[in-house]
Design an enzyme around this catalytic site. Structure first.
Site, PDB file in Angstrom:
ATOM      1  N   LYS A 147     -18.133  -1.167   6.157  1.00 37.68           N
ATOM      2  CA  LYS A 147     -18.464  -1.746   4.742  1.00 37.68           C
ATOM      3  C   LYS A 147     -19.532  -2.100   4.587  1.00 37.68           C
ATOM      4  CE  LYS A 147     -17.340  -6.900   3.583  1.00 37.68           C
ATOM      5  NZ  LYS A 147     -16.072  -7.955   3.933  1.00 37.68           N
TER       6      LYS A 147
ATOM      7  N   PHE B 209     -11.215  -7.942  13.641  1.00 38.39           N
ATOM      8  CA  PHE B 209     -10.934  -7.726  12.440  1.00 38.39           C
ATOM      9  C   PHE B 209     -10.569  -7.231  11.696  1.00 38.39           C
ATOM     10  CE2 PHE B 209      -9.293 -10.190   8.884  1.00 38.39           C
ATOM     11  CZ  PHE B 209      -7.803 -10.914   8.610  1.00 38.39           C
ATOM     12  N   GLN B 210      -8.963  -6.702  11.298  1.00 35.42           N
ATOM     13  CA  GLN B 210      -8.195  -5.930  10.698  1.00 35.42           C
ATOM     14  C   GLN B 210      -8.722  -4.032  10.950  1.00 35.42           C
ATOM     15  OE1 GLN B 210      -8.457  -6.924   6.301  1.00 35.42           O
ATOM     16  NE2 GLN B 210      -6.248  -8.259   6.866  1.00 35.42           N
TER      17      GLN B 210
ATOM     18  N   MET C  86      24.133   9.267   1.881  1.00 31.32           N
ATOM     19  CA  MET C  86      24.321  10.192   3.151  1.00 31.32           C
ATOM     20  C   MET C  86      24.135  10.190   4.337  1.00 31.32           C
ATOM     21  SD  MET C  86      23.731  13.257   2.472  1.00 31.32           S
ATOM     22  CE  MET C  86      23.062  13.916   1.199  1.00 31.32           C
TER      23      MET C  86
ATOM     24  N   GLU D 105       0.606  -1.325   0.028  1.00 33.55           N
ATOM     25  CA  GLU D 105       0.038  -0.251   0.565  1.00 33.55           C
ATOM     26  C   GLU D 105       0.702   1.296  -0.464  1.00 33.55           C
ATOM     27  OE1 GLU D 105      -0.695  -2.408   2.212  1.00 33.55           O
ATOM     28  OE2 GLU D 105      -2.716  -3.663   2.274  1.00 33.55           O
TER      29      GLU D 105
END
Lengths: 171, 583
Positions: free
Chosen positions: B163, B113-114, B481, B51
Site C-alpha cells: 500500500k 491485518f490481511q 460425473m 475474487e
C-alpha cells in the site's frame, strides 16, 4: 497395489539466474512441486554488479525426468541458462566440508595422518579436537568423513557441489 | 520532472497497455488504486461478488477476445480467493494479469491485518510474479508483466503492490518495448524440424492432426493456417477439449474430440495412425489413456511453444519448438516449395468412416425425460438458427463433456471451458467476462446443478452491469460425473454425490432481477430454449434432465483408446486398484 520406482542417474546441473528475491524459492519449489530430487544445491552471485547468480544442483532421476527438469528450469522467467554438466562433457566438481573430530592420544595422531593423505587442512584445534577443511569430489569427502567417524567424528558441515566445464570456454 | 503516485503510475500503465476492463473487488490494501480508478474515463471496472469470480471473468474475457484479462484484488483474503483462478489460467495457458494489494513494506512479515505471503502462495501457480517495493520500478514491472503474460506460452502473472508503494511517488517515464534479460520464448521453429515434419506428412498413409488450445492461443492466423494445412493434406483432424473451434466441426475432415470422452473414430484414428502431428496440444492424461498403448505404431511430430511440453508424457520423433502460426506457415511454405501433392488417403478414410458408423455419440431416448445430450443438441440448433455470434462457456462435469460432444464449434474463441484444472465454478463468471468483451454476442453458460452453485453469487454482477448472459442448467440433481465414477468404480455407492437442498433456480433468478425459466420435460424443451434466447437481459434456465444418464463414450482411467466403453451395459461397477489410483 505397491508404488513402483524407476532407476535413477546422478546429474550435476549448472544454472545462471537473475539474482532477485525469491529466486531460490522458485527453483527449490519447482523441485518439490514436480516431485524431483535435490541431493545438493549451492548458490552465490558471480558478477561484479551482483546481478547474476550461479546455482549448482545435484539431482537424480531417470533420463526422461532429467530432461524434464532441465526444460522446466529453463522455462522459469528469471533463469538465463541451464547446463547439464554431466551431459556437456568433462567437468570439474568440488565441494568443501568442515569436519570436526574429537579425540586424544593415538586417535589424534591417526586423524592428522589421514587428513594429510586426503590433503585436508586443520583450521581449528583444541587439546581434544580438530576442525579439518577438505575439498574434493562428493565421493572423496564421503570417504574422509567415513574414516573420521571411526576416530571420533563430532559433526560435519558441507557446502554441496559446485562445478564448471573443463577447457577455456564457458558453459 | 513531475512525480506520480504508485497508484497513478499503475493506472497510467494500464491505459498505455490498452486495458479497457478490470475485474476486481476493493479492500484496505488497494484503496489508493481504487481512488485512481474513480470515474476513470477509459478503464471500466467490473465489481464482482467474490475474487474467484473476478479471475474467471478475466479468463473468459481473455479467451473470447484474445486480449489479456486484468484482475484487481486486495491483500490477504482477496489474493487467496484469487488463487484458484490463477491456477486455472496457468493450466489452460490464459493470459492474465492479477494486481494484488499488499500491506505496507514495513509491515510485511509481521502477520499484519490481511497480510498473506502472496508472492509465496502464487509462485507455483503463476507464470511469474513480482513484489514491487519501489514505485520507480512499478511501470517497468507492469509492462514486463503484460509482456510475459501474453507472449510464449501465455499464463497468469501476479503483481503484488504494497500500500505504501501505491501512495509514494516517483518520476514516471513511459517504458519502451520490453527487453528481458532471460525470457525469450522461441517463436520460429528450427528449419530441420519443419523439414522432417513436412517430409513425414507427405509420406504418411494414415496421418492425423491432433490439435489443442495452443492453436487458439496462437491467434486467428493459426486457425486459418490449420485449415489450409488440413485442406492441403486431406488429413483427418481431431482436437482436445481446449482446442475445440480451431477447426470447424462442420468440416468432413473433422473426426470429433479425442480422449476420455472423445469419439470412437477420433480415438481409433489416433490409435491406428502412422503419423500424429500434435499442434499446440500437450498429450494430457485425459487424451492419451494408457500410455503404453497410446498410438503404438505411429511416428509423432510435436509443435509446441513450450519446450517442457515436448517428451513430457509421450516421446516424439520430431520436436518443433515454435509458435503454432509460425510453424504452420513454415510447413505450408515448404510443402508448396517441394511440390508435394495431396496423398491418396482413401483407404484411411474408409477405415475412419467405418469407425464413424458406430455412432458413438448416440444416446437412447424414451420421450418421457429430456436426455441431457438432446438438450445440448437442441440448444446448438436453436442458437445456430439465430445467426448470432454465440459464445459457450461451461462448468465442469458431465454437462461439460456433453456440451463438448454435442455442440459444434466452427470458430475459435467461442468455447470457454476449464480443461486443465477442471474448476467447477469457472463457467458462469467466464460467461460474464466474455459478455463484457463481446457485448453483442449470445453468451450462454452451460452448467450443472452442482457447479453453478460454486460461483452463483455473480448473478448480482450480471444484473449490475446489465449483461444479458444466459445460464442453461442441466439439472439432474447429482454431481453427475462423480456419480458416474462411483457407478464405474464403487458399485454405485453414491457417497455424497446427490445434490440435496437445491435452490429453486427460477425464484433465485427472479430474486436477482433475472428471468427464470423451468423446462420440465421434452415437450417444453424447444420452447424453453427459444424463450431463453429471445428474452432480453440475463436468463437462468432450470432444465430438468434424466437423472441417471451417463456420459459416453468413455475411456476409463488406465485403459487404452481401443478399450472405449460405448454404453452403460459395458459397466462392471468395479475396478482394479491400479485403475482406481488414477485420476
Amino acid at each position: 497395489m505397491h508404488i513402483q520406482e524407476e532407476l535413477s542417474q546422478r546429474h550435476v546441473l549448472s544454472l545462471t539466474v537473475s539474482n532477485e528475491a525469491g529466486m531460490l524459492a522458485r527453483i527449490a519449489g519447482l523441485f518439490t512441486a514436480r516431485g524431483y530430487n535435490i541431493d545438493s544445491l549451492t548458490v552465490a552471485d558471480i558478477t561484479p554488479d551482483h546481478g547474476v547468480s550461479r546455482i549448482t544442483i545435484v539431482t537424480n532421476g531417470p533420463p526422461k525426468v532429467i530432461d524434464q527438469i532441465i526444460a522446466q528450469l529453463d522455462r522459469l522467467v528469471s533463469v538465463h541458462k541451464v547446463t547439464d554438466l554431466t551431459e556437456a562433457g568433462p567437468f570439474v566438481e568440488r565441494e568443501l566440508a568442515l569436519v570436526k573430530v574429537a579425540g586424544t592420544g593415538e586417535d589424534r595422531i591417526e586423524a592428522l595422518r589421514l587428513a594429510d593423505v586426503f590433503r585436508a587442512k586443520v583450521v581449528d584445534t583444541t587439546i581434544e579436537s580438530f576442525i579439518f577443511e577438505i575439498t574434493g569430489t562428493t565421493e572423496k569427502v564421503d570417504n574422509f568423513v567415513a574414516l573420521m567417524r571411526q576416530i571420533g567424528l563430532v559433526e560435519v558441515g558441507r557446502t554441496g557441489v559446485v562445478g564448471l566445464i573443463r577447457g577455456k570456454e564457458p558453459v | 520532472m513531475a512525480e506520480k503516485s504508485g497508484a497513478d503510475i499503475l493506472v497510467q500503465c494500464l491505459v498505455d497497455l490498452g486495458v479497457e476492463v478490470v475485474f476486481g473487488y476493493p479492500g484496505g490494501a488497494v484503496l489508493p488504486i481504487y481512488d485512481a480508478l474513480y470515474n476513470h474515463p477509459t478503464i471500466k471496472h467490473v465489481l464482482v461478488r467474490h475474487e474467484q469470480g473476478a479471475t474467471h471473468m478475466a479468463e473468459g474475457y481473455a479467451r473470447s477476445t484474445g486480449k489479456p484479462g486484468v484482475v484487481l484484488v486486495t491483500s490477504g483474503p482477496g489474493a487467496t480467493n484469487a488463487v484458484t483462478g490463477i491456477t486455472d489460467a496457468l493450466l489452460d495457458s490464459i493470459p492474465m494479469i492479477v494486481i494484488t494489494g499488499q500491506v505496507p513494506t514495513q509491515l510485511i512479515g509481521t502477520d499484519a491485518f490481511q497480510e498473506a505471503d502472496t508472492v509465496g502462495i502464487t509462485r507455483h501457480c503463476s507464470k511469474h510474479n513480482y513484489l514491487v517495493k519501489d514505485p520507480a520500478k512499478l511501470a517497468g514491472i507492469v509492462h514486463e508483466a503484460f509482456h510475459i503474460a501474453t507472449t510464449g506460452r501465455p499464463g497468469p502473472v501476479v503483481v503484488d503492490i504494497p500500500k505504501n508503494v501505491q501512495i509514494a511517488t516517483a518520476p514516471f517515464i513511459k517504458p519502451g518495448p520490453v527487453q528481458h534479460a532471460s525470457y525469450r520464448p522461441q517463436v520460429k521453429a528450427d528449419a530441420a524440424g519443419i523439414d522432417a515434419a513436412v517430409e513425414m506428412l507427405a509420406a504418411a498413409e494414415r496421418p492425423i492432426l491432433y490439435t489443442g488450445g495452443g492453436v487458439i492461443n496462437s491467434g486467428p492466423r493459426a486457425t486459418e493456417l490449420l485449415r489450409e494445412l488440413a485442406a492441403m493434406t486431406g488429413s483427418p483432424v481431431t482436437s482436445t477439449l481446449m482446442g475445440l473451434g480451431a477447426f470447424p466441426a462442420t468440416s468432413d475432415q473433422w473426426v470429433g474430440m479425442l480422449g476420455m470422452h472423445g469419439t470412437y473414430e477420433a480415438n481409433w484414428a489416433m490409435n491406428q495412425a502412422d503419423l500424429i502431428i500434435a499442434i499446440g496440444a500437450r498429450f494430457d492424461d485425459r487424451v492419451t489413456g494408457r500410455l503404453d498403448a497410446f498410438a503404438p505404431n505411429s511416428r509423432k511430430v510435436h509443435i509446441d511453444i513450450d519446450r517442457s511440453s515436448i517428451n513430457k508424457i509421450i516421446d516424439v520423433d520430431v520436436a518443433v519448438v515454435a509458435d503454432v502460426a509460425s510453424a504452420l506457415e513454415d510447413m505450408i511454405a515448404l510443402w508448396k516449395q517441394r511440390g508435394h501433392e495431396k496423398s491418396d488417403l482413401s483407404a484411411w478414410w474408409d477405415r475412419i468412416d467405418g469407425w464413424r458408423t458406430k455412432k458413438s455419440l448416440s444416446y437412447p431416448e424414451d420421450g418421457k425425460e429430456i436426455m441431457p445430450q438432446r438438450a445440448i443438441a437442441d440448444l446448438y440448433q436453436a442458437t445456430r438458427a439465430t445467426g448470432k455470434d454465440v459464445i459457450i462457456t461451461t462448468e465442469v462435469g458431465q454437462h461439460q463433456m456433453w456440451a463438448a460432444q454435442h455442440f459444434g464449434f466452427d470458430e475459435p474463441n467461442k468455447w470457454l471451458t476449464s480443461g486443465g484444472l477442471g474448476t467447477m465454478g469457472y463457467g458462469f463468471p467466464a460467461a460474464i467476462g466474455a459478455q463484457m468483451g463481446n457485448p453483442d454476442s449470445l453468451t450462454i453458460c452451460i452448467a450443472g446443478d452442482a457447479s453453478i452453485q460454486m460461483n452463483i453469487q455473480e448473478m448480482g454482477t450480471a444484473t449490475q452491469y446489465r449483461l444479458p448472459v444466459k445460464i442453461f442448467i442441466l439439472n439432474n440433481e447429482y454431481m453427475g460425473m462423480v456419480r458416474q465414477w462411483q457407478e464405474l468404480t464403487y458399485e454405485s455407492r453414491y457417497s455424497n454425490s446427490y445434490s440435496d437442498s437445491l435452490p429453486d433456480f427460477v425464484k433465485l433468478g427472479e430474486a436477482y432481477g433475472w428471468t427464470g425459466i423451468r423446462i420440465e420435460g421434452p415437450d417444453d424443451l424447444e420452447a424453453g430454449i427459444r424463450r431463453m434466447i429471445e428474452t432480453p437481459g440475463p436468463v437462468i434456465v432450470d432444465c430438468r434432465v434424466a437423472k441417471l444418464s451417463n456420459c459416453f463414450p468413455m475411456i476409463p482411467s488406465g485403459a487404452a483408446h481401443t478399450d472405449m466403453l460405448l454404453d452403460p451395459r459395458q459397466i462392471e461397477g468395479v475396478m482394479s486398484d491400479e485403475a482406481k489410483a488414477l485420476v
